[in-house]
Scaffold this motif. Structure first.
Motif, PDB file in Angstrom:
ATOM      1  N   TYR A 292       1.048  -1.172   0.056  1.00 44.77           N
ATOM      2  CA  TYR A 292      -0.095   0.004   0.058  1.00 44.77           C
ATOM      3  C   TYR A 292       0.911   1.294  -0.002  1.00 44.77           C
ATOM      4  O   TYR A 292       1.833   1.033   0.683  1.00 44.77           O
ATOM      5  N   ALA A 293       0.524   2.189  -0.646  1.00 51.57           N
ATOM      6  CA  ALA A 293       1.333   3.552  -0.636  1.00 51.57           C
ATOM      7  C   ALA A 293       0.186   4.665  -0.781  1.00 51.57           C
ATOM      8  O   ALA A 293      -0.657   4.767  -1.362  1.00 51.57           O
ATOM      9  N   ASN A 294       0.345   5.537   0.216  1.00 50.73           N
ATOM     10  CA  ASN A 294      -0.418   6.688   0.389  1.00 50.73           C
ATOM     11  C   ASN A 294       0.513   8.054   0.723  1.00 50.73           C
ATOM     12  O   ASN A 294       0.816   7.966   1.967  1.00 50.73           O
ATOM     13  N   GLY A 295       0.570   9.059   0.076  1.00 53.52           N
ATOM     14  CA  GLY A 295       1.421  10.090   0.325  1.00 53.52           C
ATOM     15  C   GLY A 295       2.595   9.712   0.713  1.00 53.52           C
ATOM     16  O   GLY A 295       3.444   8.758  -0.066  1.00 53.52           O
ATOM     17  N   LYS A 296       3.288   9.972   1.871  1.00 48.09           N
ATOM     18  CA  LYS A 296       4.565   9.597   2.531  1.00 48.09           C
ATOM     19  C   LYS A 296       4.545   8.300   3.016  1.00 48.09           C
ATOM     20  O   LYS A 296       5.731   7.822   3.442  1.00 48.09           O
ATOM     21  N   TYR A 297       3.284   7.358   3.182  1.00 42.83           N
ATOM     22  CA  TYR A 297       3.224   6.257   3.667  1.00 42.83           C
ATOM     23  C   TYR A 297       3.436   5.143   2.756  1.00 42.83           C
ATOM     24  O   TYR A 297       2.564   5.078   1.783  1.00 42.83           O
ATOM     25  N   ILE A 298       4.638   4.315   2.777  1.00 42.24           N
ATOM     26  CA  ILE A 298       4.951   3.386   1.776  1.00 42.24           C
ATOM     27  C   ILE A 298       4.970   2.031   2.652  1.00 42.24           C
ATOM     28  O   ILE A 298       5.857   2.026   3.306  1.00 42.24           O
ATOM     29  N   TYR A 299       4.070   1.114   2.288  1.00 40.19           N
ATOM     30  CA  TYR A 299       4.309  -0.350   3.184  1.00 40.19           C
ATOM     31  C   TYR A 299       4.841  -1.364   2.274  1.00 40.19           C
ATOM     32  O   TYR A 299       4.356  -1.612   1.413  1.00 40.19           O
ATOM     33  N   LEU A 300       5.990  -1.963   2.904  1.00 41.57           N
ATOM     34  CA  LEU A 300       6.506  -3.097   2.115  1.00 41.57           C
ATOM     35  C   LEU A 300       6.368  -4.211   2.613  1.00 41.57           C
ATOM     36  O   LEU A 300       6.483  -4.334   3.978  1.00 41.57           O
ATOM     37  N   THR A 301       6.634  -5.404   2.088  1.00 43.88           N
ATOM     38  CA  THR A 301       6.715  -6.797   2.488  1.00 43.88           C
ATOM     39  C   THR A 301       7.440  -7.625   1.806  1.00 43.88           C
ATOM     40  O   THR A 301       7.991  -7.369   0.510  1.00 43.88           O
ATOM     41  N   ASP A 302       8.250  -8.727   2.437  1.00 49.93           N
ATOM     42  CA  ASP A 302       8.832  -9.680   1.847  1.00 49.93           C
ATOM     43  C   ASP A 302       8.085 -10.816   1.742  1.00 49.93           C
ATOM     44  O   ASP A 302       8.809 -11.899   1.551  1.00 49.93           O
ATOM     45  N   GLY A 303       6.720 -10.686   1.977  1.00 50.41           N
ATOM     46  CA  GLY A 303       5.917 -11.960   1.886  1.00 50.41           C
ATOM     47  C   GLY A 303       5.709 -12.570   3.462  1.00 50.41           C
ATOM     48  O   GLY A 303       4.711 -13.268   3.660  1.00 50.41           O
ATOM     49  N   THR A 304       6.471 -12.126   4.363  1.00 48.02           N
ATOM     50  CA  THR A 304       6.241 -12.537   5.862  1.00 48.02           C
ATOM     51  C   THR A 304       6.384 -11.314   6.700  1.00 48.02           C
ATOM     52  O   THR A 304       5.460 -11.169   7.743  1.00 48.02           O
ATOM     53  N   ASN A 305       7.260 -10.407   6.525  1.00 50.94           N
ATOM     54  CA  ASN A 305       7.383  -9.297   7.415  1.00 50.94           C
ATOM     55  C   ASN A 305       6.942  -8.263   6.744  1.00 50.94           C
ATOM     56  O   ASN A 305       7.021  -7.855   5.484  1.00 50.94           O
ATOM     57  N   ASN A 306       6.368  -7.306   7.568  1.00 52.12           N
ATOM     58  CA  ASN A 306       5.936  -5.928   7.040  1.00 52.12           C
ATOM     59  C   ASN A 306       6.464  -4.467   7.744  1.00 52.12           C
ATOM     60  O   ASN A 306       6.343  -4.776   9.051  1.00 52.12           O
ATOM     61  N   LEU A 307       6.720  -3.628   7.154  1.00 50.67           N
ATOM     62  CA  LEU A 307       7.286  -2.301   7.621  1.00 50.67           C
ATOM     63  C   LEU A 307       6.703  -1.175   6.828  1.00 50.67           C
ATOM     64  O   LEU A 307       6.671  -1.191   5.583  1.00 50.67           O
ATOM     65  N   LEU A 308       6.698   0.103   7.666  1.00 50.73           N
ATOM     66  CA  LEU A 308       6.205   1.051   7.172  1.00 50.73           C
ATOM     67  C   LEU A 308       7.516   1.958   6.648  1.00 50.73           C
ATOM     68  O   LEU A 308       8.386   1.969   7.616  1.00 50.73           O
ATOM     69  N   PHE A 309       7.721   2.495   5.521  1.00 52.14           N
ATOM     70  CA  PHE A 309       8.734   3.446   5.242  1.00 52.14           C
ATOM     71  C   PHE A 309       7.954   4.597   4.823  1.00 52.14           C
ATOM     72  O   PHE A 309       7.129   4.793   4.164  1.00 52.14           O
ATOM     73  N   TYR A 310       8.531   5.759   5.520  1.00 49.00           N
ATOM     74  CA  TYR A 310       7.970   7.044   5.566  1.00 49.00           C
ATOM     75  C   TYR A 310       8.974   8.030   4.814  1.00 49.00           C
ATOM     76  O   TYR A 310      10.046   8.224   5.412  1.00 49.00           O
ATOM     77  N   GLY A 311       8.431   8.658   3.827  1.00 51.54           N
ATOM     78  CA  GLY A 311       9.330   9.648   3.363  1.00 51.54           C
ATOM     79  C   GLY A 311       8.613   9.976   1.912  1.00 51.54           C
ATOM     80  O   GLY A 311       7.620   9.640   1.604  1.00 51.54           O
ATOM     81  N   ASP A 312       9.341  10.980   1.434  1.00 53.11           N
ATOM     82  CA  ASP A 312       8.715  11.443  -0.051  1.00 53.11           C
ATOM     83  C   ASP A 312       8.879  10.368  -1.126  1.00 53.11           C
ATOM     84  O   ASP A 312       9.813   9.880  -1.428  1.00 53.11           O
ATOM     85  N   ASN A 313       7.660  10.032  -1.725  1.00 52.72           N
ATOM     86  CA  ASN A 313       7.598   9.085  -2.501  1.00 52.72           C
ATOM     87  C   ASN A 313       7.960   9.500  -4.009  1.00 52.72           C
ATOM     88  O   ASN A 313       7.000   9.779  -5.061  1.00 52.72           O
ATOM     89  N   THR A 314       9.072   9.734  -4.228  1.00 57.81           N
ATOM     90  CA  THR A 314       9.747  10.346  -5.351  1.00 57.81           C
ATOM     91  C   THR A 314       9.622   9.348  -6.724  1.00 57.81           C
ATOM     92  O   THR A 314       9.601   9.768  -7.519  1.00 57.81           O
ATOM     93  N   LYS A 315       9.632   8.052  -6.123  1.00 60.72           N
ATOM     94  CA  LYS A 315       9.470   6.871  -7.361  1.00 60.72           C
ATOM     95  C   LYS A 315       7.834   6.677  -7.776  1.00 60.72           C
ATOM     96  O   LYS A 315       7.676   6.055  -8.477  1.00 60.72           O
ATOM     97  N   ASN A 316       6.932   7.453  -7.021  1.00 58.36           N
ATOM     98  CA  ASN A 316       5.645   7.283  -7.305  1.00 58.36           C
ATOM     99  C   ASN A 316       5.194   5.751  -7.310  1.00 58.36           C
ATOM    100  O   ASN A 316       4.546   5.245  -8.118  1.00 58.36           O
ATOM    101  N   LEU A 317       5.942   5.280  -6.366  1.00 55.16           N
ATOM    102  CA  LEU A 317       5.326   3.730  -5.834  1.00 55.16           C
ATOM    103  C   LEU A 317       4.016   3.718  -5.453  1.00 55.16           C
ATOM    104  O   LEU A 317       3.224   4.437  -5.029  1.00 55.16           O
ATOM    105  N   LYS A 318       3.486   2.580  -6.045  1.00 48.28           N
ATOM    106  CA  LYS A 318       1.991   2.094  -5.708  1.00 48.28           C
ATOM    107  C   LYS A 318       1.857   0.779  -5.401  1.00 48.28           C
ATOM    108  O   LYS A 318       2.594   0.143  -5.580  1.00 48.28           O
ATOM    109  N   GLN A 319       0.403   0.523  -5.005  1.00 50.19           N
ATOM    110  CA  GLN A 319       0.286  -0.919  -4.428  1.00 50.19           C
ATOM    111  C   GLN A 319       0.580  -1.783  -5.694  1.00 50.19           C
ATOM    112  O   GLN A 319       0.040  -1.528  -6.819  1.00 50.19           O
ATOM    113  N   GLY A 320       1.204  -2.989  -5.073  1.00 56.12           N
ATOM    114  CA  GLY A 320       1.461  -4.017  -6.342  1.00 56.12           C
ATOM    115  C   GLY A 320       2.997  -3.893  -7.168  1.00 56.12           C
ATOM    116  O   GLY A 320       3.128  -4.612  -7.581  1.00 56.12           O
TER     117      GLY A 320
END
Length: 489
Positions: A292-320
């Motif tokens: 999931y990505a919304n504004g500065k909130y970008i959530y990543l997973t390795d399939g097991t673990n999950n972590l919030l990455f907070y910062g400017d989404n200059t890569k325009n990352l989106k869900q999926g």
């Protein structure tokens, strides 16, 4: 006649002494309050010296504040300002530190940030600086006017660094970082055979080793690196500093997650500078997925673990999106920043994200959980079913599943006007925690009648959600939410 002449000489001597003597005017934030304002210009005048902030607070009883992008102008009616020392609330280039000041009129004077102190030197009736990278807070400002003694007629110098030097590093055992090539300049002319000496603000982090900076094993933090030219009979002394940030390196996502979710209290007390490299022990790329990505909130997973990455989404990352640090041609990219817990919520607050988008539109499905499983799914993409809406107070929403209360915090400002008390919803969102309380950041609500509220911030640019609250790139036949409105295809 002799007595009159002697008296005149004495008076002239006294006048000359007063004329050329240094005068220092000190502004103490606990006592010299001036005009205190939260916004707009603030002015403080004392003993012929005026300090003006274009936006900020001058003397709130604790500190002088100059907010980001605001200017500070210091002027004198009693002589040339030759030196100003700012005693700040933080070190170097960190928020509230003196390194956040920059000089908009480069070359007219020098400014040096070292630890908690920022020192301006020059000769001017007035000068202006900008708090460009962040706000600056000072407890004391000392302005020196005058310049007693003989006038220094030597040529002024500056130090310039060759481009390409490192300001951040993740070092393995016994590795070093090269110091910049430093040139002593008189105007635009480089002076030959003028050497500089190097010093460090934190000798627990590194040491000078010839032309290299040797980083001690296992450390992380920031160190101010300073080059100084001592001056000689022809040229004045000068100095220049920069900040090197040393990051702890993480290769695998699982290691990053294991550390920040451990019981070590350091993560709740500032955390550590960290870099994440997306590789295994064989330095093979290990991609991660954006759930999931919304504004500065970008959530990543390795399939097991999950972590919030907070910062400017200059890569325009989106869900999926599937991302990695494999930049091609043998180059590895990383995410650089600080790993810590904010009110117990694990997050990676990043300043740079140097990654590659390997693919887009990967299937991302929320995990169905119970309220009791929220603690095991912090920062995970989850779904809770049969949640009865109870009440709302600003962003705080209350639901019940059976007899168990569910706290929902509307972090992403989705539209909740259609929620009906007593109605049951399926909530899709991100697991979260605030201090000791587990909660949910909602992304969508779905009722039995397919009443879905979507994120206001995404209600533009043809953003499409399906009935499960998942963001999709295209539509087939069916009911979708497009730009915040239900559309039948």
């Amino acid at each position: 006649m002799k007595k009159i002449f002697t008296l005149l000489v004495a008076m002239l001597a006294m006048f000359s002494t007063n004329l050329y003597a240094d005068t220092t005017v000190s502004f103490d934030a606990t006592a010299d309050l001036g005009s205190s304002v939260e916004a707009g210009a603030g002015t403080l005048t004392k003993d012929g010296i005026t300090i003006e902030g274009s936006q900020g607070m001058l003397g709130n009883g604790t500190d002088y504040r100059f907010y980001k992008s605001s200017t500070i102008t210091i002027s004198s009616t009693i002589g040339k300002i030759t030196k100003v020392v700012f005693t700040c609330k933080a070190k170097g280039t960190t928020k509230q530190g003196p390194g956040c000041f920059t000089d908009p009129t480069e070359g007219t004077y020098e400014f040096e940030a070292d630890g908690f102190l920022g020192t301006w030197t020059g000769s001017s009736d007035s000068f202006t600086m900008t708090a460009s990278s962040n706000q600056v807070r000072c407890s004391l400002i000392e302005v020196t006017v005058g310049g007693g003694g003989d006038v220094d007629t030597r040529t002024a110098t500056t130090i310039e660094f060759a481009e390409g030097y490192e300001t951040r590093a993740t070092c393995g055992k016994d590795e070093s970082v090269k110091l910049p090539s430093a040139m002593v300049m008189a105007g635009t002319e480089e002076l030959d055979d003028r050497d500089v000496t190097w010093s460090l603000s934190n000798e627990d982090l590194a040491q000078i080793d010839g032309k290299n900076l040797k980083i001690f094993n296992g450390v992380q933090g920031q160190v101010t690196v300073k080059a100084e030219f001592a001056g000689d009979n022809e040229y004045k002394p000068s100095s220049k500093s920069y900040t090197l940030t040393v990051y702890k390196g993480y290769m695998l996502f699982a290691s990053l997650y294991a550390d920040v979710t451990s019981t070590n209290e350091k993560w709740d007390n500032g955390g550590e500078y960290a870099s994440y490299w997306f590789v295994n022990e064989q330095f093979e790329s290990v991609p991660n997925t954006v759930v999931y990505a919304n504004g500065k909130y970008i959530y990543l997973t390795d399939g097991t673990n999950n972590l919030l990455f907070y910062g400017d989404n200059t890569k325009n990352l989106k869900q999926g999106d599937v991302i990695s640090g494999d930049l091609g041609n043998g180059q590895l990219g990383a995410i650089w920043g600080k790993l810590y817990r904010y009110n117990k919520l694990p997050e990676f607050s990043f300043t740079d994200m140097d990654v590659k988008v390997e693919s887009e539109g990967a299937a991302v499905s929320p995990k169905t959980i119970t309220i009791g499983q929220l603690g095991e799914n912090v920062n995970a993409y989850v779904k809770i079913e049969d949640a009865e809406f109870v009440s709302a107070s600003n962003k705080n929403l209350t639901f019940k599943v059976g007899e168990t209360e569910l706290a929902v915090y509307n972090q992403f400002s989705i539209d909740t006007e259609a929620l009906e008390a007593g109605a049951k919803y399926t909530i899709i969102g991100m697991g979260s925690v605030y201090k000791e309380n587990y909660q949910l950041y909602p992304i969508s609500f779905t009722s039995g009648s397919s009443n879905i509220t979507t994120v206001k911030a995404d209600a533009a640019n043809n953003v499409i959600f399906n009935l499960q609250g998942q963001r999709v790139n295209s539509t087939a036949k069916g009911l979708y939410i497009i730009n915040g409105k239900k559309v039948v295809k």
